[in-house]
Design a protein around this motif. Structure first.
Motif, short mmCIF file in Angstrom:
data_model
loop_
_atom_site.label_atom_id
_atom_site.label_comp_id
_atom_site.label_asym_id
_atom_site.label_seq_id
_atom_site.Cartn_x
_atom_site.Cartn_y
_atom_site.Cartn_z
N ARG A 41 6.40 -4.07 2.59
CA ARG A 41 5.54 -5.32 2.69
C ARG A 41 6.07 -6.60 3.37
N ARG A 42 7.03 -6.35 4.14
CA ARG A 42 7.69 -7.60 4.69
C ARG A 42 7.72 -6.91 6.33
N ALA A 43 7.41 -8.04 7.23
CA ALA A 43 7.50 -7.59 8.57
C ALA A 43 8.35 -8.62 9.33
N HIS A 76 2.38 0.18 11.08
CA HIS A 76 3.49 -0.46 10.84
C HIS A 76 4.67 0.47 11.12
N ALA A 89 4.64 -4.77 11.99
CA ALA A 89 3.28 -4.76 11.46
C ALA A 89 2.02 -4.98 12.25
N PHE A 112 1.77 -8.93 4.94
CA PHE A 112 3.39 -8.43 5.60
C PHE A 112 4.27 -9.78 5.83
#
Length: 290
Positions: A41-43, A76, A89, A112
């Motif tokens: 949940r991080r881009a 993603h 993402a 993200f």
């Protein structure tokens, strides 16, 4: 995802730690599937596309996989280019235009938290400045739809926004190493990559003598590519993303036509592939790695 039911819990005294449990008759516990748990949940880079051909080109170029989160479809994955590992993402906006792009920006930002957002796809070029199949990288956009209409006259009021210097410097570094115009090859045919200012608005331009084209060239003769979404991206960043979380934005447009009466869809797929190819090469230069 799976659900567990619990009919109650009893404690006759003392301390108790409850984990992954619920209390009460009919209480329910949500268990996350392994795939969902692995999504960070991080881009580093968030990508916005509009058309299906644009989205597929990015998915193929970066090897992304589909996953719906909170009912919103994303793609993603992780790329490793020249030893630089980057989490990417992508979202496909629901429709064309500035408003849908702003909504896509918000979904990317909330889900993200990308460090950089790239708008990637096709655009119209002003011949002879740029040719069909070439790719424009834009770090500045001029929104042309603001206007005052009086009897017999339209007075346009361009709104000019530029991405933060940290992104501009990254794009400049790309061109220092690749030359400007850069020359890339995709499936045995060559195309050019140039920096330019993006003209953006909700009107589709299909006339070489369009008043909008004349206005843009008068506003700044370095405007040589137009689209219908960059204004929404820059406005969303101005209002919601201009913080330490998101460093900035960049627009990458493969030229699919000359914004004139010969405008057609013949090379949209090729132009989208070229834009995705340039995104892949630009990612290691972007200030997005934490």
């Amino acid at each position: 995802m799976t659900w567990s039911k619990n009919s109650g819990i009893i404690n006759r005294g003392g301390h108790m730690t409850i984990s992954g449990a619920a209390i009460g008759d009919g209480a329910t516990v949500f268990h996350q599937h392994p795939l969902e748990a692995t999504i960070s949940r991080r881009a580093d880079v968030g990508v916005i596309t509009i058309k299906g051909s644009e989205a597929k080109a990015v998915v193929d170029a970066l090897g992304l996989r589909h996953q719906s989160l909170n009912g919103v479809p994303f793609w993603h994955g992780t790329t490793n280019l020249h030893g630089v590992v980057t989490r990417v993402a992508m979202i496909r906006a629901l429709g064309q235009g500035q408003r849908s792009t702003m909504a896509a920006f918000e979904n990317l930002r909330e889900t993200f938290r990308p460090a950089v957002i790239a708008l990637v796809g096709i655009g119209g070029g002003f011949y002879p400045d740029i040719s069909a199949g070439d790719v424009a990288i834009g770090t500045r956009a001029v929104y042309y739809d603001l206007r005052k209409e009086t009897a017999g006259q339209v007075q346009r009021r361009g709104e000019d926004r530029e991405t933060p210097a940290i992104i501009g410097n990254a794009v400049n570094s790309f061109f220092v190493e690749h030359g400007e115009p850069a020359r890339f090859t995709y499936e045995d045919h060559e195309y050019r990559v140039l920096s330019c200012i993006i003209g953006t608005g909700d009107a589709v331009i299909a006339d070489a003598e369009s008043e909008i084209r004349r206005y843009l060239k008068h506003y700044n003769d370095n405007i040589s590519v137009v689209d219908m979404e960059a204004g929404g991206l820059t406005q969303a960043f101005h209002e919601r993303g201009n913080s330490s979380q998101i460093h900035g934005w960049v627009v990458i447009r493969g030229v699919s036509d000359h914004s004139d009466e010969n405008k057609n869809d013949a090379i949209q797929k090729t132009a989208a592939q070229h834009a995705a190819d340039v995104l892949r090469s630009l990612i290691p230069y972007l200030p997005c790695h934490t």
